[in-house]
Design an enzyme around this catalytic site. Structure first.
Site, PDB file in Angstrom:
ATOM      1  N   LEU A 190      71.246  63.414  71.928  1.00  0.00           N
ATOM      2  CA  LEU A 190      70.617  62.853  70.740  1.00  0.00           C
ATOM      3  C   LEU A 190      71.621  62.671  69.618  1.00  0.00           C
ATOM      4  O   LEU A 190      72.705  63.247  69.640  1.00  0.00           O
ATOM      5  CB  LEU A 190      69.456  63.733  70.251  1.00  0.00           C
ATOM      6  CG  LEU A 190      69.758  65.051  69.543  1.00  0.00           C
ATOM      7  CD1 LEU A 190      68.491  65.563  68.830  1.00  0.00           C
ATOM      8  CD2 LEU A 190      70.303  66.111  70.472  1.00  0.00           C
ATOM      9  N   CYS A 191      71.213  61.848  68.658  1.00  0.00           N
ATOM     10  CA  CYS A 191      71.959  61.582  67.433  1.00  0.00           C
ATOM     11  C   CYS A 191      73.344  61.019  67.756  1.00  0.00           C
ATOM     12  O   CYS A 191      73.458  59.955  68.337  1.00  0.00           O
ATOM     13  CB  CYS A 191      72.021  62.839  66.578  1.00  0.00           C
ATOM     14  SG  CYS A 191      72.401  62.526  64.833  1.00  0.00           S
ATOM     15  N   HIS A 192      74.436  61.720  67.423  1.00  0.00           N
ATOM     16  CA  HIS A 192      75.780  61.253  67.783  1.00  0.00           C
ATOM     17  C   HIS A 192      76.200  61.731  69.173  1.00  0.00           C
ATOM     18  O   HIS A 192      77.246  61.303  69.678  1.00  0.00           O
ATOM     19  CB  HIS A 192      76.807  61.734  66.746  1.00  0.00           C
ATOM     20  CG  HIS A 192      76.677  61.042  65.419  1.00  0.00           C
ATOM     21  ND1 HIS A 192      75.781  61.456  64.456  1.00  0.00           N
ATOM     22  CD2 HIS A 192      77.317  59.959  64.903  1.00  0.00           C
ATOM     23  CE1 HIS A 192      75.887  60.673  63.401  1.00  0.00           C
ATOM     24  NE2 HIS A 192      76.795  59.756  63.631  1.00  0.00           N
TER      25      HIS A 192
END
Length: 295
Positions: A190-192
Site C-alpha cells: 500500500l501507499c508507496h
C-alpha cells in the site's frame, strides 16, 4: 484522516539533527496527516487460522534517508500505521509473521507518524519490535525459504516514503516477487510500498505485473500538497505511480481516500487511510485460501 487545527504551525520541514541537510515533515503537515487514533476496532475472525504452517513475509525498509532532487534528505522509513494495521489483522487471524530487510539491518520507521493515543497500535509495535530490530536478511530468505514447499503464503511490503529507497533496485525483492507469482501466493502492499514492485521488471523487457490494476499513493500529492505544506523537504527523486505506469501497471486511483483493490492475488491500498481495510481484506483472502488448500 481528520485534519487538526494547526493554522499557526510552521510549514517548514523540521531539521533532523542526526544528519546534515535531513528533515522530518513540518509541524503543520503532521497536524494534517497524523490523527491520534486509527480506525482499527479489531479483527473479523480472530484465530480463524489454527493450522500453524502458513505465514507472511514482511519486507521492511532499512534506509532512513530518501535523497530529494534539491539535495535535501527526507528522514523517512516505513509508516507505522501502514505497517502495523495489516500485520495486526494477519497475525491475530492466526498467520505467522517473519520480518526481513534487504541488508538484515533494523527496519526504519517514521515514528513521527505513530498515532499518539492508539493503544492497539502501540501494543502491536511492542509485540513486533524484536523482529523489527533483528530482521532476517532477505537474501537468506530467498536462498533458504522460497522453494516449492515454502510456508510463506504472502509477502507484505508496507508503505512509507522509505519504500522508495532501494527496494525497486533489489534483485532479492525481484526474486521474492517472482516466487510469489510462480507459487500463486499473495502480494500485499500500500501507499508507496507498490514502488517495490518495479523490481519485478528489472533486467526484463516486460514486468510480470504488466496489466495488473492497483492502488498507489497519488503522485499529485507528492508533486503538490506535500511540498506546499512541508511534508517532504523537496521534489521527489522519482514518482511511484508514474514509474509503475511505465511498467504497464494500471493505477486505478487519482486521490487518497482509503481505496483498496484486489487483482488476482495482488492486494493494494492507497494510503494510511486504507491500512485497516487492506488488513481486513488480506486476512480474509488468506484465510479463504488456506481453507481451499485444506479441502
Amino acid at each position: 484522516m481528520t485534519p487538526h487545527d494547526t493554522a499557526d504551525d510552521s510549514t517548514e520541514p523540521t531539521p533532523d539533527r542526526a544528519e546534515r541537510d535531513a528533515f522530518f515533515p513540518s509541524p503543520y503537515s503532521l497536524g494534517q496527516y497524523v490523527p491520534p487514533r486509527t480506525d482499527f476496532t479489531g479483527v473479523d475472525q480472530p484465530d480463524g487460522y489454527t493450522g500453524g504452517r502458513w505465514k507472511v513475509l514482511v519486507i521492511g525498509v532499512d534506509e532512513r534517508y530518501l535523497p530529494m532532487q534539491n539535495g535535501r534528505l527526507f528522514s523517512t522509513g516505513n509508516h507505522p500505521v501502514e505497517t502495523l494495521l495489516p500485520m495486526m489483522h494477519l497475525h491475530r487471524t492466526g498467520f505467522g509473521i517473519d520480518v526481513a530487510t534487504v541488508s538484515g539491518n533494523p527496519v526504519k520507521f517514521e515514528h513521527w507518524a505513530m498515532p499518539a493515543d492508539d493503544d492497539a497500535v502501540h501494543k502491536a509495535y511492542d509485540t513486533f519490535a524484536p523482529r523489527f530490530r533483528d530482521p532476517l536478511k532477505l537474501a537468506d530468505v530467498v536462498e533458504q525459504g522460497l522453494g516449492p514447499d515454502s510456508d510463506y503464503l504472502a509477502v507484505f511490503i508496507p508503505g512509507g516514503h522509505g519504500a522508495m529507497v532501494g527496494l525497486a533496485e533489489s534483485d532479492d525483492v525481484r526474486a521474492v516477487l517472482d516466487r510469489a507469482l510462480a507459487l500463486d501466493r499473495f502480494v500485499i502492499t500500500l501507499c508507496h510500498g507498490p514502488a517495490a514492485l518495479v523490481a519485478a521488471g528489472r533486467h526484463r523487457d516486460r514486468s510480470p505485473f504488466e496489466g495488473y490494476r492497483m492502488c498507489v499513493f497519488p503522485d499529485a500529492l507528492d508533486t503538490g500538497a506535500n511540498l506546499d505544506i512541508g511534508y517532504i523537504p523537496g521534489p521527489m527523486p522519482w514518482l511511484a505511480a508514474a514509474r509503475l505506469r511505465e511498467e504497464g501497471v494500471v493505477v486505478t486511483n487519482e486521490d487518497m481516500a482509503g481505496h483498496v483493490l484486489r487483482d488476482r492475488r495482488l492486494l493494494t491500498g492507497d494510503s494510511p487511510l486504507a491500512a485497516n481495510e487492506l488488513g481486513r481484506l488480506a486476512a480474509s483472502a488468506l484465510l479463504e485460501d488456506v481453507r481451499e488448500r485444506d479441502r
